[in-house]
Design a protein around this motif. Structure first.
Motif, PDB file in Angstrom:
ATOM      1  N   LEU A  23       0.825  -1.207   0.000  1.00 35.18           N
ATOM      2  CA  LEU A  23       0.000   0.000   0.000  1.00 35.18           C
ATOM      3  C   LEU A  23       0.861   1.260   0.000  1.00 35.18           C
ATOM      4  CD1 LEU A  23      -2.795  -1.094   2.512  1.00 35.18           C
ATOM      5  CD2 LEU A  23      -3.061  -0.709   0.041  1.00 35.18           C
ATOM      6  N   LEU A  24       1.953   1.240   0.755  1.00 32.41           N
ATOM      7  CA  LEU A  24       2.872   2.374   0.781  1.00 32.41           C
ATOM      8  C   LEU A  24       3.579   2.527  -0.566  1.00 32.41           C
ATOM      9  CD1 LEU A  24       4.237   4.591   2.556  1.00 32.41           C
ATOM     10  CD2 LEU A  24       6.035   2.902   2.966  1.00 32.41           C
ATOM     11  N   ALA A  25       4.133   1.427  -1.067  1.00 28.07           N
ATOM     12  CA  ALA A  25       4.896   1.478  -2.322  1.00 28.07           C
ATOM     13  C   ALA A  25       4.026   1.845  -3.518  1.00 28.07           C
ATOM     14  CB  ALA A  25       5.583   0.128  -2.559  1.00 28.07           C
ATOM     15  N   SER A  26       2.761   1.491  -3.480  1.00 21.15           N
ATOM     16  CA  SER A  26       1.860   1.786  -4.599  1.00 21.15           C
ATOM     17  C   SER A  26       1.213   3.165  -4.479  1.00 21.15           C
ATOM     18  CB  SER A  26       0.771   0.711  -4.703  1.00 21.15           C
ATOM     19  OG  SER A  26      -0.088   0.774  -3.575  1.00 21.15           O
ATOM     20  N   GLY A  27       1.496   3.876  -3.403  1.00 18.05           N
ATOM     21  CA  GLY A  27       0.955   5.210  -3.217  1.00 18.05           C
ATOM     22  C   GLY A  27      -0.460   5.238  -2.659  1.00 18.05           C
ATOM     23  N   LYS A  28      -0.971   4.089  -2.273  1.00 17.57           N
ATOM     24  CA  LYS A  28      -2.327   4.042  -1.720  1.00 17.57           C
ATOM     25  C   LYS A  28      -2.352   4.478  -0.255  1.00 17.57           C
ATOM     26  CE  LYS A  28      -3.776   0.433  -4.905  1.00 17.57           C
ATOM     27  NZ  LYS A  28      -4.285   1.337  -5.904  1.00 17.57           N
ATOM     28  N   LEU A  29      -1.209   4.423   0.407  1.00 20.02           N
ATOM     29  CA  LEU A  29      -1.045   4.940   1.765  1.00 20.02           C
ATOM     30  C   LEU A  29       0.181   5.836   1.779  1.00 20.02           C
ATOM     31  CD1 LEU A  29      -1.529   2.059   4.398  1.00 20.02           C
ATOM     32  CD2 LEU A  29      -3.008   3.996   3.982  1.00 20.02           C
ATOM     33  N   SER A  30       0.122   6.860   2.599  1.00 27.33           N
ATOM     34  CA  SER A  30       1.270   7.737   2.814  1.00 27.33           C
ATOM     35  C   SER A  30       1.969   7.320   4.106  1.00 27.33           C
ATOM     36  CB  SER A  30       0.777   9.178   2.933  1.00 27.33           C
ATOM     37  OG  SER A  30       1.767  10.008   3.495  1.00 27.33           O
ATOM     38  N   HIS A  31       3.247   7.630   4.191  1.00 26.24           N
ATOM     39  CA  HIS A  31       3.938   7.348   5.456  1.00 26.24           C
ATOM     40  C   HIS A  31       3.396   8.227   6.578  1.00 26.24           C
ATOM     41  CE1 HIS A  31       6.179  10.863   4.069  1.00 26.24           C
ATOM     42  NE2 HIS A  31       6.576  11.022   5.324  1.00 26.24           N
ATOM     43  N   ARG A  32       2.630   9.244   6.237  1.00 26.23           N
ATOM     44  CA  ARG A  32       2.003  10.116   7.236  1.00 26.23           C
ATOM     45  C   ARG A  32       0.644   9.582   7.705  1.00 26.23           C
ATOM     46  NH1 ARG A  32       4.126  14.094   3.451  1.00 26.23           N
ATOM     47  NH2 ARG A  32       5.822  15.179   4.492  1.00 26.23           N
ATOM     48  N   ASP A  33       0.164   8.555   7.072  1.00 27.26           N
ATOM     49  CA  ASP A  33      -1.134   7.955   7.406  1.00 27.26           C
ATOM     50  C   ASP A  33      -0.944   6.995   8.578  1.00 27.26           C
ATOM     51  OD1 ASP A  33      -3.490   6.344   7.457  1.00 27.26           O
ATOM     52  OD2 ASP A  33      -3.792   6.653   5.317  1.00 27.26           O
ATOM     53  N   VAL A  71       5.930   2.550  16.445  1.00 29.08           N
ATOM     54  CA  VAL A  71       5.424   3.399  17.530  1.00 29.08           C
ATOM     55  C   VAL A  71       6.044   4.796  17.422  1.00 29.08           C
ATOM     56  CG1 VAL A  71       5.432   3.753  20.037  1.00 29.08           C
ATOM     57  CG2 VAL A  71       4.850   1.509  19.089  1.00 29.08           C
ATOM     58  N   ALA A  72       7.331   4.865  17.126  1.00 29.92           N
ATOM     59  CA  ALA A  72       7.989   6.166  16.937  1.00 29.92           C
ATOM     60  C   ALA A  72       7.345   6.921  15.777  1.00 29.92           C
ATOM     61  CB  ALA A  72       9.480   5.971  16.690  1.00 29.92           C
ATOM     62  N   ALA A  73       6.990   6.226  14.708  1.00 35.27           N
ATOM     63  CA  ALA A  73       6.326   6.864  13.567  1.00 35.27           C
ATOM     64  C   ALA A  73       4.961   7.407  13.982  1.00 35.27           C
ATOM     65  CB  ALA A  73       6.181   5.875  12.414  1.00 35.27           C
ATOM     66  N   LEU A  74       4.215   6.646  14.770  1.00 35.61           N
ATOM     67  CA  LEU A  74       2.913   7.124  15.255  1.00 35.61           C
ATOM     68  C   LEU A  74       3.071   8.397  16.096  1.00 35.61           C
ATOM     69  CD1 LEU A  74       1.134   3.805  16.265  1.00 35.61           C
ATOM     70  CD2 LEU A  74       0.425   5.399  14.469  1.00 35.61           C
ATOM     71  N   ILE A  75       4.097   8.435  16.925  1.00 36.48           N
ATOM     72  CA  ILE A  75       4.345   9.617  17.757  1.00 36.48           C
ATOM     73  C   ILE A  75       4.671  10.816  16.869  1.00 36.48           C
ATOM     74  CG2 ILE A  75       5.935  10.626  19.452  1.00 36.48           C
ATOM     75  CD1 ILE A  75       6.067   7.749  20.702  1.00 36.48           C
ATOM     76  N   ARG A  76       5.525  10.594  15.876  1.00 37.52           N
ATOM     77  CA  ARG A  76       5.885  11.693  14.957  1.00 37.52           C
ATOM     78  C   ARG A  76       4.658  12.180  14.181  1.00 37.52           C
ATOM     79  NH1 ARG A  76      10.852  13.124  13.769  1.00 37.52           N
ATOM     80  NH2 ARG A  76      10.377  13.552  11.593  1.00 37.52           N
ATOM     81  N   ILE A  77       3.817  11.263  13.756  1.00 34.88           N
ATOM     82  CA  ILE A  77       2.605  11.659  13.033  1.00 34.88           C
ATOM     83  C   ILE A  77       1.709  12.487  13.955  1.00 34.88           C
ATOM     84  CG2 ILE A  77       0.444  10.782  12.023  1.00 34.88           C
ATOM     85  CD1 ILE A  77       2.160   8.374  10.978  1.00 34.88           C
ATOM     86  N   ARG A  78       1.534  12.025  15.165  1.00 33.22           N
ATOM     87  CA  ARG A  78       0.658  12.728  16.128  1.00 33.22           C
ATOM     88  C   ARG A  78       1.193  14.121  16.437  1.00 33.22           C
ATOM     89  NH1 ARG A  78      -3.716  11.635  19.278  1.00 33.22           N
ATOM     90  NH2 ARG A  78      -3.800  12.748  21.223  1.00 33.22           N
ATOM     91  N   MET A  79       2.505  14.250  16.482  1.00 30.06           N
ATOM     92  CA  MET A  79       3.125  15.555  16.789  1.00 30.06           C
ATOM     93  C   MET A  79       3.224  16.441  15.543  1.00 30.06           C
ATOM     94  SD  MET A  79       6.072  14.274  19.440  1.00 30.06           S
ATOM     95  CE  MET A  79       6.692  15.920  19.713  1.00 30.06           C
ATOM     96  N   GLY A  80       2.830  15.894  14.387  1.00 25.77           N
ATOM     97  CA  GLY A  80       2.879  16.675  13.146  1.00 25.77           C
ATOM     98  C   GLY A  80       4.268  16.805  12.564  1.00 25.77           C
ATOM     99  N   LYS A  81       5.174  15.894  12.905  1.00 25.30           N
ATOM    100  CA  LYS A  81       6.550  15.959  12.424  1.00 25.30           C
ATOM    101  C   LYS A  81       6.855  14.966  11.320  1.00 25.30           C
ATOM    102  CE  LYS A  81       8.428  17.730  16.709  1.00 25.30           C
ATOM    103  NZ  LYS A  81       9.407  17.556  17.769  1.00 25.30           N
ATOM    104  N   ALA A  82       5.868  14.186  10.900  1.00 25.36           N
ATOM    105  CA  ALA A  82       6.118  13.180   9.869  1.00 25.36           C
ATOM    106  C   ALA A  82       5.904  13.762   8.500  1.00 25.36           C
ATOM    107  CB  ALA A  82       5.199  11.982  10.066  1.00 25.36           C
TER     108      ALA A  82
END
Length: 82
Positions: A23-33, A71-82
């Motif tokens: 899903l990420l590689a095909s562009g259907k999901l963003s790393h920010r999702d 989990v670190a990615a989720l924290i970054r997304i929540r903080m708006g840093k992703a």
């Protein structure tokens, strides 16, 4: 019986992790999702569960680190840093 259940859960985990990557590689999901790290956490937890019946230290270390990175990615997304 428990080993078979653990293997099924582990295989489902592998499928979830691979689908997340596709899903990420095909562009259907963003790393920010937030769905991307959650799919990784759920899939990796399934793999870890299967490793409880067939111990493999390197695989366990890799899976634990994968969860921590997610989990670190989720924290970054929540903080708006992703």
């Amino acid at each position: 019986m428990m080993e078979t259940i653990a293997q099924i859960i582990g295989m489902l985990g592998v499928v979830i992790v691979l689908v997340a990557y596709w899903l990420l590689a095909s562009g259907k999901l963003s790393h920010r999702d937030v769905r991307y790290p959650w799919l990784n956490i759920v899939g990796t937890a399934g793999i870890l569960y299967s490793l409880l019946t067939q111990w493999n230290l390197p695989s366990i270390v890799a899976q634990v680190l994968w969860i921590l990175l997610s989990v670190a990615a989720l924290i970054r997304i929540r903080m708006g840093k992703a």
